[in-house]
Design a protein around this motif. Structure first.
Motif, short mmCIF file in Angstrom:
data_model
loop_
_atom_site.label_atom_id
_atom_site.label_comp_id
_atom_site.label_asym_id
_atom_site.label_seq_id
_atom_site.Cartn_x
_atom_site.Cartn_y
_atom_site.Cartn_z
N LEU A 72 0.93 -1.76 -0.14
CA LEU A 72 0.09 -0.20 -0.39
C LEU A 72 0.90 1.18 0.31
O LEU A 72 0.44 2.09 -0.69
N LEU A 73 2.02 1.12 0.95
CA LEU A 73 2.75 2.14 0.41
C LEU A 73 3.53 1.89 -0.82
O LEU A 73 3.99 3.73 -0.89
N VAL A 74 3.87 1.13 -0.96
CA VAL A 74 4.37 1.80 -2.65
C VAL A 74 3.90 1.99 -3.56
O VAL A 74 3.42 3.16 -4.49
N GLU A 75 2.20 1.29 -3.72
CA GLU A 75 1.25 2.04 -4.42
C GLU A 75 0.87 3.29 -4.39
O GLU A 75 0.82 4.30 -4.65
N LYS A 76 0.42 3.78 -3.27
CA LYS A 76 0.24 4.96 -3.10
C LYS A 76 1.29 6.50 -3.49
O LYS A 76 1.34 7.06 -4.12
N ALA A 77 2.47 6.04 -2.52
CA ALA A 77 3.65 7.22 -3.48
C ALA A 77 3.71 6.56 -5.22
O ALA A 77 4.36 7.46 -5.54
N ALA A 78 3.59 5.87 -5.72
CA ALA A 78 4.01 6.00 -7.29
C ALA A 78 2.89 6.11 -7.54
O ALA A 78 3.32 7.05 -8.97
N ARG A 79 1.80 6.58 -6.88
CA ARG A 79 0.44 7.44 -7.94
C ARG A 79 1.01 8.54 -7.37
O ARG A 79 0.39 9.53 -8.23
N GLY A 80 1.95 9.29 -7.14
CA GLY A 80 2.84 10.84 -6.63
C GLY A 80 2.19 11.27 -5.34
O GLY A 80 2.25 12.42 -5.70
N HIS A 81 1.10 10.31 -4.69
CA HIS A 81 1.19 11.30 -3.30
C HIS A 81 2.10 11.64 -1.93
O HIS A 81 2.90 10.55 -2.81
N THR A 82 2.01 12.18 -1.54
CA THR A 82 2.84 12.24 -0.26
C THR A 82 2.98 11.51 1.10
O THR A 82 1.23 11.64 1.02
N VAL A 83 2.47 10.67 1.47
CA VAL A 83 2.11 9.46 2.27
C VAL A 83 2.67 9.56 3.82
O VAL A 83 4.15 9.73 4.04
N SER A 84 1.91 9.89 4.55
CA SER A 84 2.71 9.84 6.33
C SER A 84 2.07 8.45 6.67
O SER A 84 1.05 7.97 6.59
N ARG A 85 3.48 7.76 6.64
CA ARG A 85 3.25 5.96 7.84
C ARG A 85 2.79 6.10 9.20
O ARG A 85 4.28 6.29 9.69
N LEU A 86 2.18 6.50 9.43
CA LEU A 86 1.91 7.47 10.98
C LEU A 86 1.78 6.12 12.13
O LEU A 86 0.94 5.43 12.41
N LYS A 87 3.17 6.40 13.01
CA LYS A 87 3.19 4.53 13.38
C LYS A 87 3.32 5.50 15.21
O LYS A 87 4.26 6.78 15.15
N GLY A 88 2.41 4.08 16.16
CA GLY A 88 3.20 4.93 17.59
C GLY A 88 4.61 4.38 18.46
O GLY A 88 5.27 3.83 17.55
#
Length: 252
Positions: A72-88
């Motif tokens: 999912l991380l790869v897919e969203k970034a590959a579409r040109g999005h700025t992605v935040s993966r937010l972890k505790g």
């Protein structure tokens, strides 16, 4: 054009412990993929237009398998999005951030690590327990409860050294077994232990007892996950150093 993924540590629960960089990146995000223990106050910083995707995990209940989160991380970034993966906590302290970074690097996706404050140090601090102390503890070990118990390579004789503080994350379901293992490998059954539930938040509760009895003490106090377990003589300082009392905070 490929986007970027920010692997962000949201800290231990208190929104005031979120870093300035983490807040800045969240406010720039097109997509936020977040875990179970991220507070509502931090989620409120996400832009309204951003897509929110919950991928939280708890024992025997994963919203998405890790491989699907990586994809999912790869897919969203590959579409040109700025992605935040937010972890505790911190993404590189038992947060599987290393695995996600590997998946991104393999696919040529740009990423940045934004460290967060781990509950391993924050929860004890809010409970008035320093992990190291010149006269009480010269070092600290941090382990996960499930993996240390089930791994054949766990150095129990090292973890049982009385001069070291032991911090156990994700260990509530195995507290009795872990206590028995430590005692069997030389840790004194009278060693003080603190269990800190929902550390750094207004839901924080702390139970203290001896290693040989802590499982019973926690059961009687009805504490549950998420909780941080601290084993060692530094726990003796709690009475003198306890500064954060949620009941008094709420009463102000």
């Amino acid at each position: 054009m490929t986007g970027i993924v920010y692997l962000i540590g949201a800290g231990p629960g208190d929104p005031g412990l979120l870093t300035l960089k983490a807040k800045d990146y969240l406010e720039q995000s097109d997509v936020v993929i977040y875990d179970r223990l991220v507070s509502d106050e931090i989620l409120a910083m996400i832009p309204r237009y951003a897509e929110r995707i919950f991928v939280g995990k708890e024992a025997n209940n994963h919203a998405l398998p890790q491989a699907e989160i990586d994809a999912l991380l790869v897919e969203k970034a590959a579409r040109g999005h700025t992605v935040s993966r937010l972890k505790g906590g911190d993404p590189f302290v038992f947060g599987r951030g290393g695995e996600e970074a590997e998946a991104l690097a393999l696919m040529g996706i740009p990423f940045e690590i934004v460290p967060g404050i781990s509950s391993a140090i924050a929860a004890p601090a809010y409970a008035g327990i320093p992990l190291t102390h010149r006269t009480l503890a010269s070092g600290v070990h941090v382990v996960t409860g499930h993996e240390c118990l089930h791994s054949s390579g766990t150095p129990w004789e090292v973890l049982a050294l009385s001069s070291q503080t032991l911090v156990i994350l994700m260990g509530m379901g195995h507290l009795r077994e872990i206590s028995e293992k430590l005692i069997a490998n030389g840790r004194n059954a009278d060693t003080p232990v603190a269990v800190i539930q929902w550390g750094t938040t207004l839901r924080q509760e702390v139970a203290v007892g001896k290693l040989g009895e802590i499982a019973r003490v926690v059961e009687e106090a009805r504490l549950q996950s998420p909780a941080v377990i601290v084993v060692g003589n530094v726990v003796r300082l709690r009475n003198a150093l306890c500064w954060f009392e949620p009941d008094k905070v709420l009463a102000r």
